[in-house]
Structures are given as structure tokens and as C-alpha cells.
Design a protein around this motif. Structure first.
Motif, PDB file in Angstrom:
ATOM      1  N   LYS A 189      -8.410  -3.961  -0.003  1.00  0.00           N
ATOM      2  CA  LYS A 189      -7.953  -3.523   1.320  1.00  0.00           C
ATOM      3  C   LYS A 189      -6.618  -2.770   1.206  1.00  0.00           C
ATOM      4  O   LYS A 189      -6.416  -1.744   1.861  1.00  0.00           O
ATOM      5  CB  LYS A 189      -7.776  -4.759   2.210  1.00  0.00           C
ATOM      6  N   ILE A 190      -5.753  -3.262   0.330  1.00  0.00           N
ATOM      7  CA  ILE A 190      -4.454  -2.596   0.120  1.00  0.00           C
ATOM      8  C   ILE A 190      -4.684  -1.208  -0.479  1.00  0.00           C
ATOM      9  O   ILE A 190      -4.071  -0.227  -0.061  1.00  0.00           O
ATOM     10  CB  ILE A 190      -3.541  -3.453  -0.798  1.00  0.00           C
ATOM     11  N   VAL A 191      -5.604  -1.134  -1.444  1.00  0.00           N
ATOM     12  CA  VAL A 191      -5.908   0.157  -2.069  1.00  0.00           C
ATOM     13  C   VAL A 191      -6.442   1.127  -1.010  1.00  0.00           C
ATOM     14  O   VAL A 191      -6.013   2.281  -0.922  1.00  0.00           O
ATOM     15  CB  VAL A 191      -6.927  -0.018  -3.225  1.00  0.00           C
ATOM     16  N   ASP A 192      -7.367   0.649  -0.190  1.00  0.00           N
ATOM     17  CA  ASP A 192      -7.957   1.532   0.826  1.00  0.00           C
ATOM     18  C   ASP A 192      -6.905   2.057   1.791  1.00  0.00           C
ATOM     19  O   ASP A 192      -6.938   3.228   2.196  1.00  0.00           O
ATOM     20  CB  ASP A 192      -9.055   0.792   1.597  1.00  0.00           C
ATOM     21  N   GLU A 193      -5.979   1.179   2.140  1.00  0.00           N
ATOM     22  CA  GLU A 193      -4.890   1.581   3.039  1.00  0.00           C
ATOM     23  C   GLU A 193      -4.074   2.717   2.386  1.00  0.00           C
ATOM     24  O   GLU A 193      -3.784   3.737   3.011  1.00  0.00           O
ATOM     25  CB  GLU A 193      -4.010   0.341   3.286  1.00  0.00           C
ATOM     26  N   ALA A 194      -3.760   2.526   1.102  1.00  0.00           N
ATOM     27  CA  ALA A 194      -2.985   3.545   0.373  1.00  0.00           C
ATOM     28  C   ALA A 194      -3.748   4.867   0.314  1.00  0.00           C
ATOM     29  O   ALA A 194      -3.167   5.943   0.493  1.00  0.00           O
ATOM     30  CB  ALA A 194      -2.682   3.053  -1.040  1.00  0.00           C
ATOM     31  N   LEU A 195      -5.053   4.781   0.096  1.00  0.00           N
ATOM     32  CA  LEU A 195      -5.843   5.994  -0.144  1.00  0.00           C
ATOM     33  C   LEU A 195      -6.031   6.858   1.099  1.00  0.00           C
ATOM     34  O   LEU A 195      -6.470   8.009   0.994  1.00  0.00           O
ATOM     35  CB  LEU A 195      -7.202   5.636  -0.757  1.00  0.00           C
ATOM     36  N   LYS A 196      -5.651   6.322   2.249  1.00  0.00           N
ATOM     37  CA  LYS A 196      -5.706   7.147   3.468  1.00  0.00           C
ATOM     38  C   LYS A 196      -4.845   8.399   3.307  1.00  0.00           C
ATOM     39  O   LYS A 196      -5.074   9.408   3.950  1.00  0.00           O
ATOM     40  CB  LYS A 196      -5.200   6.344   4.664  1.00  0.00           C
ATOM     41  N   SER A 197      -3.808   8.291   2.463  1.00  0.00           N
ATOM     42  CA  SER A 197      -2.938   9.456   2.255  1.00  0.00           C
ATOM     43  C   SER A 197      -2.962   9.946   0.807  1.00  0.00           C
ATOM     44  O   SER A 197      -1.961  10.426   0.290  1.00  0.00           O
ATOM     45  CB  SER A 197      -1.502   9.103   2.638  1.00  0.00           C
ATOM     46  N   CYS A 198      -4.100   9.766   0.131  1.00  0.00           N
ATOM     47  CA  CYS A 198      -4.236  10.292  -1.239  1.00  0.00           C
ATOM     48  C   CYS A 198      -5.535  11.099  -1.307  1.00  0.00           C
ATOM     49  O   CYS A 198      -6.532  10.640  -1.889  1.00  0.00           O
ATOM     50  CB  CYS A 198      -4.301   9.157  -2.265  1.00  0.00           C
TER      51      CYS A 198
ATOM     52  N   SER B  58       0.835  -1.209   0.000  1.00  0.00           N
ATOM     53  CA  SER B  58       0.000   0.000   0.000  1.00  0.00           C
ATOM     54  C   SER B  58       0.869   1.258   0.000  1.00  0.00           C
ATOM     55  O   SER B  58       0.519   2.253  -0.636  1.00  0.00           O
ATOM     56  CB  SER B  58      -0.944  -0.005   1.196  1.00  0.00           C
ATOM     57  N   GLY B  59       2.013   1.211   0.665  1.00  0.00           N
ATOM     58  CA  GLY B  59       2.896   2.381   0.716  1.00  0.00           C
ATOM     59  C   GLY B  59       3.441   2.730  -0.660  1.00  0.00           C
ATOM     60  O   GLY B  59       3.451   3.896  -1.070  1.00  0.00           O
ATOM     61  N   SER B  60       3.882   1.713  -1.406  1.00  0.00           N
ATOM     62  CA  SER B  60       4.400   1.960  -2.757  1.00  0.00           C
ATOM     63  C   SER B  60       3.289   2.447  -3.670  1.00  0.00           C
ATOM     64  O   SER B  60       3.499   3.337  -4.502  1.00  0.00           O
ATOM     65  CB  SER B  60       4.994   0.680  -3.345  1.00  0.00           C
ATOM     66  N   LEU B  61       2.106   1.870  -3.506  1.00  0.00           N
ATOM     67  CA  LEU B  61       0.956   2.287  -4.321  1.00  0.00           C
ATOM     68  C   LEU B  61       0.634   3.757  -4.033  1.00  0.00           C
ATOM     69  O   LEU B  61       0.462   4.556  -4.964  1.00  0.00           O
ATOM     70  CB  LEU B  61      -0.242   1.379  -4.011  1.00  0.00           C
ATOM     71  N   ARG B  62       0.588   4.096  -2.753  1.00  0.00           N
ATOM     72  CA  ARG B  62       0.302   5.485  -2.351  1.00  0.00           C
ATOM     73  C   ARG B  62       1.285   6.464  -2.997  1.00  0.00           C
ATOM     74  O   ARG B  62       0.897   7.472  -3.593  1.00  0.00           O
ATOM     75  CB  ARG B  62       0.408   5.574  -0.816  1.00  0.00           C
ATOM     76  N   ASP B  63       2.578   6.154  -2.937  1.00  0.00           N
ATOM     77  CA  ASP B  63       3.583   7.059  -3.506  1.00  0.00           C
ATOM     78  C   ASP B  63       3.379   7.261  -4.998  1.00  0.00           C
ATOM     79  O   ASP B  63       3.554   8.360  -5.526  1.00  0.00           O
ATOM     80  CB  ASP B  63       4.994   6.499  -3.282  1.00  0.00           C
ATOM     81  N   ARG B  64       3.029   6.179  -5.685  1.00  0.00           N
ATOM     82  CA  ARG B  64       2.869   6.264  -7.145  1.00  0.00           C
ATOM     83  C   ARG B  64       1.583   6.998  -7.523  1.00  0.00           C
ATOM     84  O   ARG B  64       1.559   7.745  -8.502  1.00  0.00           O
ATOM     85  CB  ARG B  64       2.928   4.852  -7.752  1.00  0.00           C
ATOM     86  N   ILE B  65       0.520   6.785  -6.751  1.00  0.00           N
ATOM     87  CA  ILE B  65      -0.741   7.517  -7.019  1.00  0.00           C
ATOM     88  C   ILE B  65      -0.493   9.014  -6.824  1.00  0.00           C
ATOM     89  O   ILE B  65      -0.915   9.845  -7.637  1.00  0.00           O
ATOM     90  CB  ILE B  65      -1.868   7.033  -6.067  1.00  0.00           C
TER      91      ILE B  65
END
Ligand code: 6R9
Length: 666
Positions: A215-224, A183-190
Motif C-alpha cells: 500500500k505504501i509503494v502504491d501511494e508512492a507510485l502515484k507520482s512516479c 511513501s513520500g520518501s520512497l517516491r523521492d528516491r525512486i
């Protein structure tokens, strides 16, 4: 770089397999190697005419281009990459789908092999057009406009192809993040791409296991905070996935609101088609930016000439759409050529080691393309898994992502190709867009372990790494660079053109720098010798040591770390992390090491997990504080007698300690 490449001069070239042409569907594209040489010369001497003709012949344009290459001529003029097909307008999804659907709507475009055998389906070009058009309209309704980026976090299912083509249909830019990323890598790329819409699944299936994708996407989206919608394809139907009513939408519900056709949006030849993040020498991943016409032409021509793909062929690229191999040879290359592409969701080992060969046999696959790491696994599992299958449909067998060892090449040739299929060791990169050094099936003689000769338009050179001078003798060894731009090369790093120049065009002025070492033998064959920068290639996944180091530092106990690659029989290279901790005298060393591995899995993804963690008191640093990774590599290879000059170390006694730790642990 290996100490000596003298042995290469003794390897004899093997002719294209006998019988290749007998099983051939129609007239060959090239008569022989002489014709390749003639066309290659034209492509280097006059790229404008060569690629101008190719682009007119192979791509459909809504507005013809005015100039094939700008600025005209050859070389990296003013130190910049060239622009191609200026003035021209086209649409990627039209070229991949509409023109084949119009000619032949019932023809299979996608053969989907689900994780569970027997659960797949076939999708025709006509059906694909409808799906692409409907999802394109969903995206438009969500406010996605020409030039906007859309983040894609999807497993290997047909909807991944539909998604990319739908994004391209409305002139938007896709940014696929490999679904193995955390999720962290996804967040950075988004966030780096400033994507406002994300497309994903409820869950994924791989090797019989469910993965909690949403669930991984939702975790990432907390900071997007900018992401306003998530479009979710129902893959498993698990009821218990996290859901935000105001943001999340079901793919199947949205799709059915729209009619089966919407016209494609024409884009300029040089408009961005996609971003794909990749690792380099520094910690921050780069959004490699590819443009529409040049990229499409590269994917189309390499698929056609390298793998000898004819419209009636079935191409099975066992790579993920999250990597460039999936972009160019699962999605764009096969569809641009109007062929059938196999989309494989599973793994080579599930439900057993016969899986690839079941797929080849069942669907009469004509071209199969995979990374050596999978071949090493299958070779080790034993040839009995291959032998019971009818693989006679295969004409070309590709290899990609890392050097293929001669014994693996031989196994591939003997047990899979059975001497009748042409092995193509294709060398290229995310940045090159498509193959740059590769044999052409049915045409080029090959040497096991060599990627052989350049593709059309590629003028490769070997440079002295220190002076940057070109080594012009036939037999040479140094760093690999390219003298002149080609249509499918990347145009920029998203939002940072200066970084693009710094990484690729400024290290050796006048050349594109690949980051790989290479040798040329007496017959002119190119041999790729691996990265010369701080990139480790694990199972064909490109990892930056700096990125893993910044992940490790997230652990509260870590003071400092240095990551290097070391040879591994199965994965090619593996990751070793030398870590110094803030507190010494740890009670549970094994537990700490486990936590460190978990930290990397969480920060980057499971595929980046270090195989070896070495807890050390200090790292070998120069007086200016630079970590000398060369010393760590040598110690790991048990070559402590070849450490070279260590006098620049601020504390040379650290070496003795490091040797001791390595001997105790490895
Ligand atoms: C397509 C892809 C690129 C790096 C590249 C090189 C290594 C790729 C290779 C190969 C030896 C081959 N590489 N193909 N090394 N022989 N046939 O893998 O792209 O993920 O960007 O990695 O992979 O080191 O520089 P990417």
C-alpha cells in the motif's frame, strides 16, 4: 563536540580476550598486532601493490585488471577520488554466490529467522544461486538492462538478498529504500534514481505486527510515472492488498518461468553496483554511489579481518538491509567470504528480550553485530534474558552506528561475550562503504568507547576545524578526515558529482571530510565524538535536521521551524523541533503537537518523529536570517549560562522567551 577529552588519556587498553585463539576454527589471518602494523604500513605507502594483491587473491575476475589504482600513487590527486582496478571485469553475484555454490552447493548461505520464532528456514549456496538466477531472468524480461537502477523496498527476508544479487547479476544498479520510510520518501528516491521497476512484498511482519508495504509503494507510485512494473513477493498472503493488473506481478509466478541458471553479466570494476540514499546537512537526500570491485573488496576484507570471519562461521548482523550495515555485513561481506549470514526479520524485543540470544544459541553464531541503541534497550531489560543462553560460540561482538558508552561496552563484554569474545567498535559511514577505524578481532587491544585504529588503506587525520590544518601531535582533537582514497569509498552522489566534491572533498582540500569530530589519545587511539554538521543520530538512524524541517513546513499551520538533536538515554540522540506557527492563541496545543509529529512520520518515516515539539514565537536568527541552532542546543541542555556570543542575533530578546518555553516543557 564535548568540552574536554582529557579523561581519555587515563583509559587503559585491554588486551584481546584470553582464550580467543582456543576457540578459533583454523590458522589466524594475522599473527598479532605487529603484523597488522606491518601490513597497514604497506597499505598506506603503496596502496597499488597492497590492494592489487588483495584484489587478485580474494576476488574472482572474468578479466584481470590492468592497473590497481588510477592515478597511481597516494592522496586525492586533482581533488578527485581515485579509480580502482581499471580494465578488470567481474560480477558481484558470481563472487558472492557461484564460486561457493560450485565448491560446496549444500553449505548454508542464509539462515533466515522470521519475525515469528520457528518460522525461518536455511538456504544453501546452491539454492541461493538458483533463486538469484531466476529473479535475474525475471528482471531482464521486465526490460531491466545493465546500468539501470531498480528500487527495492523489502523487509529483512532472504528475498532481499536474492533481489540485490539478481540485480547485480545482470549488471543493473540496486537502490534499496529502508522499508521504514514513508511513501513520500520512497517516491523521492525512486524518482531521483529514475527507477522503472520496484521490488517489494504484499506486507511485512515486525514485532508481531503486519505492515502494509504494498500500500505504501502504491501511494508512492502515484507520482512516479516512469515505473512500469512492480514485482511483489508474497510474505503474508493477505488478500486485500491494492493491485494494478497491468503493472504488478507476483514473484512466485514470474520466477517459475525461468531455468535455474543464467550466466552473470561481467561489468567493469568501476561500474556502479548500488546507490544508497543518506542524509546530510541539506534537506535533499543524497544517492551515495558505490562501484563494484572497490566496494566488494572493502566489504570482503573488513568482514574477514575485523570480525575474523572464516568460511565455517555464522555471522549475525542485526541491521537492516535498508542501511549500509545491511549491505556490507548482512549481504556482501559474509557471502563474499563464503560464510553463513543470519537474516533476522524481527526486533530484539519480540516475543521477548531473549530473541537475539535465542538466535545466537540456536544457530551457534560466531560473530554478532548490532547498534548500541539495541544494547541499551537490552541492558535496561535486565541481564536475566541473556544469562540462560549458551553463547559460547561467539568470538567477535561488533558495535556500529553511534558511539558506544563505556558502561554499555562493559555490559556487552561481560554478559554477552562473557570476557571471551572480542568487542569491535567499528566506525564507518554509508560513504566509506566499509569499516575505516576499528579493532581487528583477536589482534587489537581495545579501550571501551574508542574505535581504536585505522583499517588497511585508511590514513586518518585530525584537522583544526577552522584553519583546516592537520594536527600532527599524538594527542589531538578536531574534525576527522582521511588523506588518501581507499577502494570502497563512494565515487559520487547520483547525478551530482559537484555535490559529492562540495560535501566530502572540497571542505578541506586534499582530504575526505567525514563530518565527524574525533580525538586521538596518547596511545594513538581514535575516539569518535559525533557529528559536527546538522545531522542527528537517532538509534543509529542518520537524520538530517533540514529534512525534518522541510517535512514540518508541509503542515499548513507551520511558519518556520528549527530542528536540533538532544541527548537521550535510550536512542542516543532524540529530535527536538522548535516551531513557530502562523496563527497564535491556539485552542488545542496538544493536538497541534500531535499533528506535527504525524506530519514528520508521514513525510519521512516513524523513526524521524520528534520526541519534543516546542511551540515558540520566534527563532534565534542572525541579521542575515540564519538560524543559530547552537543556541537552541544550549538552551535544551539547560546550559543557558553558556550561550556564547548572542550579539549577532537580530533580536536578542528571543532568547529569554526560548528559555522560558524550554523550562515549561522539558
Ligand atoms: C555505518 C553507519 C554514519 C555516521 C558516522 C558517525 C556515526 C558510525 C560509529 C559512529 C561513533 C561508531 N557512527 N559508527 N559514531 N562510533 N562506531 O552507521 O553509517 O548510517 O552512514 O552513519 O554514524 O557519526 O558519520 P551511516
Amino acid at each position: 563536540m564535548p568540552e574536554s577529552t582529557d579523561h581519555l588519556t587515563h583509559v587503559e587498553a585491554i588486551k584481546p580476550p584470553a582464550g580467543f585463539l582456543e576457540r578459533h576454527p583454523s590458522t589466524p589471518f594475522l599473527a598479532d598486532f605487529e603484523e597488522y602494523k606491518k601490513l597497514y604500513r604497506q597499505s598506506i605507502d603503496d596502496p597499488e601493490t597492497f590492494f592489487g594483491n588483495m584484489a587478485r587473491e580474494h576476488l574472482s575476475w572474468s578479466k584481470p585488471f590492468d592497473q590497481a589504482r588510477y592515478p597511481p600513487g597516494t592522496g586525492f590527486q586533482n581533488g578527485d577520488a581515485a579509480a580502482w582496478f581499471l580494465g578488470g571485469e567481474l560480477n558481484a553475484s558470481y563472487n558472492c554466490v557461484d564460486r561457493h555454490a560450485i565448491a560446496n552447493p549444500d553449505k548454508p548461505a542464509i539462515v533466515y529467522e522470521a519475525d515469528e520464532p520457528g518460522e525461518g528456514r536455511v538456504i544453501s549456496y546452491g539454492e541461493l544461486l538458483k533463486e538469484v538466477c531466476q529473479i535475474a531472468q525475471v528482471l531482464t524480461a521486465l526490460g531491466v538492462k545493465k546500468g539501470d537502477t531498480v528500487a527495492v523496498y523489502l523487509p529483512m527476508i532472504p528475498e532481499a538478498l536474492v533481489t540485490l544479487l539478481a540485480i547485480a547479476r545482470i549488471g543493473a544498479v540496486h537502490s534499496v529504500v529502508f522499508a521504514g520510510f514513508s511513501s513520500g520518501s520512497l517516491r523521492d528516491r525512486i524518482n531521483d534514481a529514475n527507477s522503472k521497476v520496484v521490488i517489494t512484498t504484499d506486507e511485512s511482519k515486525r514485532g508481531g505486527k503486519a505492515i502494509e508495504t504494498k500500500k505504501i509503494v502504491d501511494e508512492a507510485l502515484k507520482s512516479c510515472p516512469q515505473v512500469h512494473n512492480v514485482l511483489v513477493f508474497k510474505r503474508t498472503g493477505n488478500q486485500h492488498i491494492p493491485w494494478t493488473d497491468s503493472r504488478d506481478l507476483w514473484w512466485h509466478e514470474e520466477k517459475q518461468r525461468y531455468p535455474p541458471y543464467v550466466a552473470p553479466t561481467p561489468v567493469q570494476a568501476e561500474d556502479t553496483l548500488f546507490l544508497l540514499y543518506t542524509s546530510g546537512s541539506t534537506g535533499k537526500p543524497k544517492g551515495i554511489q558505490h562501484t563494484t570491485a572497490g566496494y566488494l573488496l572493502g566489504a570482503l576484507l573488513t568482514t574477514k579481518y575485523v570480525f575474523d570471519v572464516h568460511p565455517q562461521d555464522v555471522l549475525f548482523t542485526a541491521g537492516d538491509v535498508g542501511w549500509i550495515t545491511g549491505h556490507s555485513y548482512v549481504v556482501y561481506g559474509p557471502l563474499l567470504n563464503g560464510a553463513t549470514t543470519v537474516v533476522f526479520e524481527g526486533t530484539p524485543a519480540y516475543p521477548n528480550y531473549s530473541r537475539y540470544w535465542d538466535v545466537v544459541d540456536q544457530h551457534k553464531v560466531t560473530q554478532f553485530y548490532v547498534a548500541p541503541t539495541a544494547l541499551r534497550l537490552l541492558k535496561r531489560a535486565g541481564s536475566s534474558h541473556v544469562e540462560k543462553h549458551d553463547l559460547s560460540s561467539l568470538r567477535a561482538l561488533g558495535s556500529v552506528g553511534e558511539p558506544i558508552a563505556p558502561e554499555v561496552w562493559e555490559w556487552y563484554n561481560e554478559h554477552v561475550g562473557r570476557g571471551k569474545a572480542h568487542i569491535c567498535d567499528t566506525y564507518w559511514q554509508t560513504e566509506t562503504g566499509s569499516h575505516i577505524i576499528t579493532p581487528l578481532a583477536g589482534v587489537t587491544s581495545t579501550k571501551p568507547g574508542s574505535a581504536s585504529f585505522p583499517f588497511f588503506g585508511i590514513d586518518p587525520v585530525i584537522l583544526d576545524p577552522t584553519t583546516g590544518e592537520e594536527l600532527t601531535s599524538t594527542v589531538a582533537e578536531g574534525v576527522l578526515a582521511v588523506r588518501s582514497p581507499w577502494p570502497s569509498m563512494a565515487r559520487s552522489v547520483w547525478g551530482d558529482y559537484n555535490r559529492f566534491l562540495d560535501t566530502y572533498l572540497r571542505p578541506y582540500p586534499g582530504f575526505y571530510f567525514t563530518g565527524d569530530g574525533a580525538a586521538r589519545d596518547k596511545d594513538g587511539f581514535f575516539w569518535i565524538l559525533g557529528r559536527v554538521d546538522d545531522v542527528v543520530n537517532v538509534s543509529g538512524h542518520r537524520l538530517s535536521t533540514a529534512e525534518i524541517e522541510s517535512a514540518l513546513i508541509e503542515h499548513p499551520l507551520v511558519a518556520e521551524s528549527a530542528v536540533v538533536g538532544f541527548p537521550d538515554e535510550l536512542t542516543g540522540s532524540a529530535v527536538a523541533a522548535f516551531v513557530s506557527l502562523k496563527h497564535k492563541n491556539l485552542e488545542d496545543v496538544a493536538e497541534t503537537k500531535k499533528e506535527l509529529v504525524i506530519t514528520v512520520r508521514k513525510e519521512i518515516g516513524p523513526f524521524a518523529a520528534p520526541k519534543l515539539i516546542l511551540l515558540v514565537n520566534d527563532l534565534p536568527k542572525t541579521r542575515s536570517g540564519k538560524i543559530m541552532r547552537r543556541i537552541l542546543r544550549k538552551i535544551l541542555a539547560h546550559e543557558e549560562d553558556q550561550l556564547g556570543d548572542i550579539s549577532t542575533l537580530s533580536d536578542p530578546t528571543v532568547v529569554k522567551h526560548l528559555i522560558q518555553v524550554v523550562h515549561e516543557n522539558f
